[in-house]
Write a protein that holds these residues in place. Structure first.
Motif, mmCIF file in Angstrom:
data_model
loop_
_atom_site.group_PDB
_atom_site.id
_atom_site.type_symbol
_atom_site.label_atom_id
_atom_site.label_comp_id
_atom_site.label_asym_id
_atom_site.label_seq_id
_atom_site.Cartn_x
_atom_site.Cartn_y
_atom_site.Cartn_z
ATOM 1 N N UNK A 110 0.817 -1.210 0.000
ATOM 2 C CA UNK A 110 0.000 0.000 0.000
ATOM 3 C C UNK A 110 0.850 1.260 0.000
ATOM 4 N N UNK A 111 0.446 2.234 -0.797
ATOM 5 C CA UNK A 111 0.960 3.585 -0.630
ATOM 6 C C UNK A 111 0.604 4.011 0.792
ATOM 7 N N UNK A 112 1.524 4.666 1.479
ATOM 8 C CA UNK A 112 1.313 4.960 2.892
ATOM 9 C C UNK A 112 0.071 5.804 3.167
ATOM 10 N N UNK A 113 -0.372 6.558 2.186
ATOM 11 C CA UNK A 113 -1.519 7.432 2.420
ATOM 12 C C UNK A 113 -2.847 6.680 2.364
ATOM 13 N N UNK A 114 -2.839 5.415 2.010
ATOM 14 C CA UNK A 114 -4.082 4.656 1.912
ATOM 15 C C UNK A 114 -4.492 3.978 3.216
ATOM 16 N N UNK A 115 -3.642 4.026 4.229
ATOM 17 C CA UNK A 115 -3.912 3.267 5.450
ATOM 18 C C UNK A 115 -5.267 3.600 6.051
ATOM 19 N N UNK A 116 -5.552 4.879 6.236
ATOM 20 C CA UNK A 116 -6.806 5.271 6.893
ATOM 21 C C UNK A 116 -8.012 4.769 6.115
ATOM 22 N N UNK A 117 -7.995 4.956 4.807
ATOM 23 C CA UNK A 117 -9.123 4.541 3.976
ATOM 24 C C UNK A 117 -9.347 3.031 4.047
ATOM 25 N N UNK A 118 -8.274 2.259 3.901
ATOM 26 C CA UNK A 118 -8.415 0.804 3.881
ATOM 27 C C UNK A 118 -8.777 0.262 5.255
ATOM 28 N N UNK A 119 -8.198 0.840 6.315
ATOM 29 C CA UNK A 119 -8.504 0.370 7.664
ATOM 30 C C UNK A 119 -9.931 0.731 8.058
ATOM 31 N N UNK A 120 -10.347 1.961 7.770
ATOM 32 C CA UNK A 120 -11.693 2.403 8.142
ATOM 33 C C UNK A 120 -12.773 1.589 7.446
ATOM 34 N N UNK A 121 -12.486 1.138 6.239
ATOM 35 C CA UNK A 121 -13.451 0.334 5.499
ATOM 36 C C UNK A 121 -13.365 -1.149 5.831
ATOM 37 N N UNK A 122 -12.487 -1.480 6.797
ATOM 38 C CA UNK A 122 -12.375 -2.845 7.289
ATOM 39 C C UNK A 122 -11.884 -3.802 6.202
ATOM 40 N N UNK A 123 -10.992 -3.301 5.369
ATOM 41 C CA UNK A 123 -10.395 -4.116 4.304
ATOM 42 C C UNK A 123 -9.065 -4.719 4.735
ATOM 43 N N UNK A 124 -8.572 -4.330 5.915
ATOM 44 C CA UNK A 124 -7.292 -4.820 6.406
ATOM 45 C C UNK A 124 -7.462 -5.514 7.752
ATOM 46 N N UNK A 125 -6.545 -6.407 8.049
ATOM 47 C CA UNK A 125 -6.501 -7.054 9.358
ATOM 48 C C UNK A 125 -5.616 -6.225 10.278
ATOM 49 N N UNK A 126 -6.070 -6.005 11.515
ATOM 50 C CA UNK A 126 -5.205 -5.347 12.480
ATOM 51 C C UNK A 126 -4.035 -6.271 12.808
ATOM 52 N N UNK A 127 -2.845 -5.697 12.924
ATOM 53 C CA UNK A 127 -1.638 -6.473 13.162
ATOM 54 C C UNK A 127 -1.181 -6.336 14.610
ATOM 55 N N UNK A 128 -0.617 -7.397 15.175
ATOM 56 C CA UNK A 128 -0.175 -7.359 16.576
ATOM 57 C C UNK A 128 1.121 -6.579 16.711
ATOM 58 N N UNK A 129 1.108 -5.517 17.497
ATOM 59 C CA UNK A 129 2.245 -4.608 17.601
ATOM 60 C C UNK A 129 2.886 -4.707 18.980
ATOM 61 N N UNK A 130 4.202 -4.907 18.998
ATOM 62 C CA UNK A 130 4.937 -4.909 20.253
ATOM 63 C C UNK A 130 5.158 -3.475 20.705
ATOM 64 N N UNK A 131 5.570 -3.307 21.937
ATOM 65 C CA UNK A 131 5.894 -1.980 22.448
ATOM 66 C C UNK A 131 7.005 -1.368 21.618
ATOM 67 N N UNK A 132 6.937 -0.049 21.413
ATOM 68 C CA UNK A 132 7.952 0.628 20.620
ATOM 69 C C UNK A 132 9.220 0.902 21.409
ATOM 70 N N UNK A 133 9.261 0.564 22.677
ATOM 71 C CA UNK A 133 10.469 0.780 23.477
ATOM 72 C C UNK A 133 11.235 -0.523 23.599
#
Length: 453
Positions: A110-133
């Motif tokens: 994905x082009x980085x600017x598409x994230x909001x559109x694709x996520x809001x429309x429930x076209x993507x799976x949420x990914x498990x994210x570790x702590x950023x520290x």
């Protein structure tokens, strides 16, 4: 973002409705569950063959990386599906697949600017994210089993994969515009440094074009065709002038002197400094034009660096150019944040394999190999400071700073409509169909309903 031909454009930095932290988290449609399979990170199951959907791979490096994966995973083979060069066309094909709930696409580039559109429309799976520290230090994007560690990545790139504070895509390549310039011609004209302002750039052009070697060269090119690249050029020009397309409050901000100054730069540059065929040149067309030796200055993505330096006869400017930060009205300009992220389609089978493949492609080893093969910007921060990489790609310090200070395109759930409006009005202005002020007024009116909370 190079914007893309290979596999360019873009940015979740909080400037538009529904995506910015300053806005209400309940402003957009849908609930807090995320992915279309019931939300959260559940459902990342299934192993077997998958597809990887991306722009064209001109370097051949992507296929090499996929072949290596396939050799090690005989039961989880990856098939690459290449889409057209133009980002708008790529986005449309991915949306068509999603709206039919087809499982033909597994991992999406994905082009980085598409994230909001694709996520809001429930076209993507949420990914498990570790702590950023306290992450992996660049050795791997996965510090603990089942969770993606992003701590080794540039913070600006991490934001582009998030929506409402949750991760939906993993940064794979980043991007920011840079100024390519004919170092050999500037030296012959007695110019010791690249320009920091527009006027310095025009003055340098005037000197170069008086040389026998430069008399047939056009001065400058940035994309002004009616595509996603027009949105990028508009963001950079308007931001460099101190304005913005969308203000901090999430509302259109085109009725300002700064926005008008930025657009008038594009209008005047198109009229007096760019090639006659400028409105017909896309990213690849601009690359070929620069490589033919017909340009003194060009705004372009990092991917061009390796291709323009090929010594196989495909480039007339190999060894003759350098890169610098983009100029602006009164000093250094502002680059647009581009790049690509890898996400999993909500309708894909074999999501566990898809997640492993994303971890493989976004790891430090794969990104290092991709940088060496393509000159595309990595998202692993340490690669920008690696002495071996900097020796081969001297622009890396410039690029890192550009990414860290880059301006994103408007991020919106209705991004397709937003960028289409920007492209149309900007195109009408640069082609003389409308005065700049009218184009800005018309765009202000169009963006109001599209960004309403």
């Amino acid at each position: 973002m190079r914007r893309i031909p290979p596999n360019g454009g873009t940015p979740l930095a909080g400037i538009v409705a529904c995506a910015a932290l300053a806005l209400s988290l309940t402003a957009c449609g849908g609930d807090d569950d995320g992915g279309s399979q019931g939300g959260g990170t559940a459902g990342l199951e299934g192993r077997g063959p998958i597809t990887f959907v991306t722009g064209k791979d001109r370097s051949g490096n992507l296929q090499k990386q996929v072949d290596a994966w396939n050799s090690d995973h005989p039961q989880e083979q990856v098939r690459v599906i290449e889409l057209p060069d133009e980002p708008n066309d790529q986005r449309q094909q991915m949306i068509q697949n999603a709206t039919t709930k087809s499982d033909a696409y597994s991992v999406l580039n994905l082009d980085v600017v598409w994230t909001a559109e694709f996520a809001a429309n429930r076209w993507l799976v949420e990914l498990p994210m570790a702590s950023l520290s306290g992450g992996s230090g660049g050795s791997s994007p996965q510090a603990e089993k089942g969770k993606i560690d992003l701590s080794a990545m540039l913070p600006a790139t991490v934001k582009t994969g998030q929506y409402r504070g949750r991760l939906y895509a993993v940064p794979s390549t980043s991007d920011a515009g840079m100024l390519y310039y004919r170092e050999d011609l500037l030296e012959k004209a007695g110019i010791a440094e690249p320009p920091k302002t527009y006027q310095e750039m025009w003055d340098a052009c005037d000197k170069v074009q008086k040389l026998p070697e430069g008399e047939d060269a056009d001065c400058y090119f940035t994309e002004v065709n009616k595509t996603e690249s027009m949105t990028i050029s508009a963001v950079e020009a308007i931001t460099a002038a101190g304005g913005s397309i969308i203000g901090p409050d999430g509302k259109p901000a085109l009725n300002t002197p700064q926005a008008r100054q930025g657009l008038e730069f594009l209008v005047d540059a198109k009229k007096t400094r760019m090639p006659k065929e400028a409105v017909t040149l896309d990213t690849e067309g601009g690359r070929r034009y620069f490589q033919s030796g017909k340009l003194v200055f060009q705004r372009q993505w990092p991917y061009q660096y390796a291709l323009a330096n090929e010594d196989d006869g495909s480039s007339e400017v190999a060894g003759k150019f350098a890169v610098a930060p983009l100029p602006g009205p009164d000093g250094p300009g502002v680059a647009n944040l581009g790049g690509h992220n890898l996400a999993i389609s909500a309708f894909a089978a074999n999501k566990a394999t898809s997640l492993d493949f994303i971890n493989y492609l976004t790891g430090a080893d794969a990104q290092r190999a991709n940088l060496l093969a393509t000159s595309q910007a990595p998202t692993i921060a340490a690669l920008y400071d690696d002495p071996e990489m900097v020796k081969k790609f001297p622009y890396l310090p410039v690029l890192k700073k550009a990414i860290e200070t880059a301006e994103p395109r408007p991020v919106a759930v209705k991004y397709g409509d937003v960028t289409a409006a920007i492209q149309g009005e900007m195109y009408d202005a640069v082609t003389g169909k409308k005065p700049a002020e009218q184009a800005l007024n018309d765009l202000q009116a169009k963006l109001g309903p599209l960004t309403a909370q």
